[in-house]
Scaffold this motif. Structure first.
Motif, PDB file in Angstrom:
ATOM      1  N   UNK A 166     -46.251 -64.160 -51.039  1.00 31.37           N
ATOM      2  CA  UNK A 166     -44.935 -64.536 -50.539  1.00 31.37           C
ATOM      3  C   UNK A 166     -44.887 -64.487 -49.010  1.00 31.37           C
ATOM      4  N   UNK A 167     -45.427 -63.428 -48.409  1.00 30.78           N
ATOM      5  CA  UNK A 167     -45.449 -63.328 -46.944  1.00 30.78           C
ATOM      6  C   UNK A 167     -46.259 -64.469 -46.339  1.00 30.78           C
ATOM      7  N   UNK A 168     -47.387 -64.803 -46.965  1.00 29.36           N
ATOM      8  CA  UNK A 168     -48.214 -65.912 -46.465  1.00 29.36           C
ATOM      9  C   UNK A 168     -47.438 -67.223 -46.507  1.00 29.36           C
ATOM     10  N   UNK A 169     -46.688 -67.445 -47.570  1.00 28.45           N
ATOM     11  CA  UNK A 169     -45.882 -68.674 -47.684  1.00 28.45           C
ATOM     12  C   UNK A 169     -44.798 -68.710 -46.615  1.00 28.45           C
ATOM     13  N   UNK A 170     -44.163 -67.576 -46.369  1.00 31.12           N
ATOM     14  CA  UNK A 170     -43.085 -67.523 -45.370  1.00 31.12           C
ATOM     15  C   UNK A 170     -43.634 -67.824 -43.970  1.00 31.12           C
ATOM     16  N   UNK A 171     -44.709 -67.133 -43.556  1.00 28.13           N
ATOM     17  CA  UNK A 171     -45.223 -67.322 -42.198  1.00 28.13           C
ATOM     18  C   UNK A 171     -45.976 -68.645 -42.041  1.00 28.13           C
ATOM     19  N   UNK A 172     -46.284 -69.294 -43.156  1.00 27.22           N
ATOM     20  CA  UNK A 172     -46.908 -70.620 -43.080  1.00 27.22           C
ATOM     21  C   UNK A 172     -45.856 -71.717 -42.978  1.00 27.22           C
ATOM     22  N   UNK A 173     -44.580 -71.324 -43.046  1.00 20.81           N
ATOM     23  CA  UNK A 173     -43.500 -72.283 -42.832  1.00 20.81           C
ATOM     24  C   UNK A 173     -42.958 -72.971 -44.062  1.00 20.81           C
ATOM     25  N   UNK A 174     -43.256 -72.446 -45.247  1.00 17.33           N
ATOM     26  CA  UNK A 174     -42.697 -73.030 -46.468  1.00 17.33           C
ATOM     27  C   UNK A 174     -41.175 -72.876 -46.424  1.00 17.33           C
ATOM     28  N   UNK A 175     -40.469 -74.015 -46.373  1.00 23.44           N
ATOM     29  CA  UNK A 175     -39.009 -73.974 -46.285  1.00 23.44           C
ATOM     30  C   UNK A 175     -38.409 -73.236 -47.476  1.00 23.44           C
ATOM     31  N   UNK A 176     -38.949 -73.473 -48.655  1.00  9.96           N
ATOM     32  CA  UNK A 176     -38.436 -72.805 -49.858  1.00  9.96           C
ATOM     33  C   UNK A 176     -38.610 -71.289 -49.753  1.00  9.96           C
ATOM     34  N   UNK A 177     -39.774 -70.845 -49.273  1.00  9.09           N
ATOM     35  CA  UNK A 177     -40.032 -69.410 -49.147  1.00  9.09           C
ATOM     36  C   UNK A 177     -39.143 -68.780 -48.075  1.00  9.09           C
ATOM     37  N   UNK A 178     -38.949 -69.493 -46.966  1.00  9.73           N
ATOM     38  CA  UNK A 178     -38.083 -68.991 -45.888  1.00  9.73           C
ATOM     39  C   UNK A 178     -36.635 -68.892 -46.386  1.00  9.73           C
ATOM     40  N   UNK A 179     -36.155 -69.950 -47.051  1.00 10.11           N
ATOM     41  CA  UNK A 179     -34.786 -69.943 -47.578  1.00 10.11           C
ATOM     42  C   UNK A 179     -34.590 -68.813 -48.582  1.00 10.11           C
ATOM     43  N   UNK A 180     -35.571 -68.604 -49.449  1.00 10.02           N
ATOM     44  CA  UNK A 180     -35.494 -67.540 -50.455  1.00 10.02           C
ATOM     45  C   UNK A 180     -35.489 -66.166 -49.776  1.00 10.02           C
ATOM     46  N   UNK A 181     -36.295 -66.004 -48.714  1.00 11.19           N
ATOM     47  CA  UNK A 181     -36.330 -64.723 -48.002  1.00 11.19           C
ATOM     48  C   UNK A 181     -34.967 -64.414 -47.379  1.00 11.19           C
ATOM     49  N   UNK A 182     -34.334 -65.431 -46.793  1.00 11.19           N
ATOM     50  CA  UNK A 182     -33.000 -65.213 -46.215  1.00 11.19           C
ATOM     51  C   UNK A 182     -31.969 -64.926 -47.299  1.00 11.19           C
ATOM     52  N   UNK A 183     -32.064 -65.611 -48.430  1.00 12.24           N
ATOM     53  CA  UNK A 183     -31.070 -65.460 -49.497  1.00 12.24           C
ATOM     54  C   UNK A 183     -31.254 -64.168 -50.296  1.00 12.24           C
ATOM     55  N   UNK A 184     -32.503 -63.850 -50.641  1.00  6.09           N
ATOM     56  CA  UNK A 184     -32.773 -62.740 -51.556  1.00  6.09           C
ATOM     57  C   UNK A 184     -33.480 -61.549 -50.928  1.00  6.09           C
ATOM     58  N   UNK A 185     -33.930 -61.687 -49.676  1.00  4.04           N
ATOM     59  CA  UNK A 185     -34.725 -60.637 -49.059  1.00  4.04           C
ATOM     60  C   UNK A 185     -36.190 -60.833 -49.405  1.00  4.04           C
ATOM     61  N   UNK A 186     -37.018 -59.888 -48.960  1.00  4.36           N
ATOM     62  CA  UNK A 186     -38.439 -59.957 -49.264  1.00  4.36           C
ATOM     63  C   UNK A 186     -38.931 -58.555 -49.559  1.00  4.36           C
ATOM     64  N   UNK A 187     -40.054 -58.481 -50.256  1.00  3.24           N
ATOM     65  CA  UNK A 187     -40.595 -57.186 -50.661  1.00  3.24           C
ATOM     66  C   UNK A 187     -41.916 -56.905 -49.964  1.00  3.24           C
ATOM     67  N   UNK A 188     -42.037 -55.680 -49.476  1.00  2.57           N
ATOM     68  CA  UNK A 188     -43.272 -55.199 -48.866  1.00  2.57           C
ATOM     69  C   UNK A 188     -43.459 -53.756 -49.318  1.00  2.57           C
ATOM     70  N   UNK A 189     -44.612 -53.467 -49.884  1.00  2.00           N
ATOM     71  CA  UNK A 189     -44.880 -52.105 -50.344  1.00  2.00           C
ATOM     72  C   UNK A 189     -43.917 -51.631 -51.410  1.00  2.00           C
ATOM     73  N   UNK A 190     -43.421 -52.569 -52.218  1.00  2.00           N
ATOM     74  CA  UNK A 190     -42.510 -52.217 -53.291  1.00  2.00           C
ATOM     75  C   UNK A 190     -41.069 -52.019 -52.861  1.00  2.00           C
ATOM     76  N   UNK A 191     -40.783 -52.189 -51.581  1.00  2.00           N
ATOM     77  CA  UNK A 191     -39.421 -52.032 -51.057  1.00  2.00           C
ATOM     78  C   UNK A 191     -38.833 -53.390 -50.705  1.00  2.00           C
ATOM     79  N   UNK A 192     -37.520 -53.526 -50.905  1.00  2.00           N
ATOM     80  CA  UNK A 192     -36.840 -54.775 -50.560  1.00  2.00           C
ATOM     81  C   UNK A 192     -36.271 -54.669 -49.149  1.00  2.00           C
ATOM     82  N   UNK A 193     -36.481 -55.711 -48.362  1.00  2.00           N
ATOM     83  CA  UNK A 193     -35.987 -55.783 -46.991  1.00  2.00           C
ATOM     84  C   UNK A 193     -35.146 -57.042 -46.833  1.00  2.00           C
TER      85      UNK A 193
END
Length: 131
Positions: free
Chosen positions: A46-73
């Protein structure tokens, strides 16, 4: 310098981060990590998709947050190569280089701007030397 040395010396021992990891730019392997800081395979992809510029992944990160190390940010800023996300007074800084993705975590006693500057500076250096 080994990837583990970058995690330990350049990131964690800077005093601006408490945990860090370096993963492949494809998000399919962990190159180095702090003890006890486990970034799951799905989180890496997911992080790779976001930093690679996937619009869907970026939009999802803004809408739902993202997870790193089992924690939601909550994503606060996503730019060309960088992702900034918070969880209360803690957060993560994710920066992509040519071949790697740096993940820095800062705790409650750290300053977010210093954590970001430290992670971005290592990314700049790695890009300059071809990584």
């Amino acid at each position: 310098m080994s990837w583990q040395a970058y995690v330990d010396s350049s990131l964690v021992n800077s005093g601006h981060l408490d945990k860090a990891a370096i993963i492949s730019a494809a998000g399919d392997s962990v190159w180095a990590t702090s003890a006890g800081f486990t970034v799951q395979p799905a989180e890496m992809k997911n992080l790779a998709e976001i930093v690679s510029g996937s619009k869907a992944a970026v939009d999802k990160a803004y809408a739902d947050g993202l997870h790193v190390g089992g924690e939601r940010y909550v994503a606060t800023k996503i730019e060309d190569r960088s992702v900034y996300a918070r969880q209360g007074r803690t957060g993560v800084v994710v920066v992509k280089t040519k071949q790697a993705i740096l993940i820095g975590h800062y705790g409650e006693t750290h300053i977010a701007g210093n954590a970001a500057q430290t992670t971005e500076a290592l990314a700049d250096y790695l890009i300059k030397v071809g990584y």
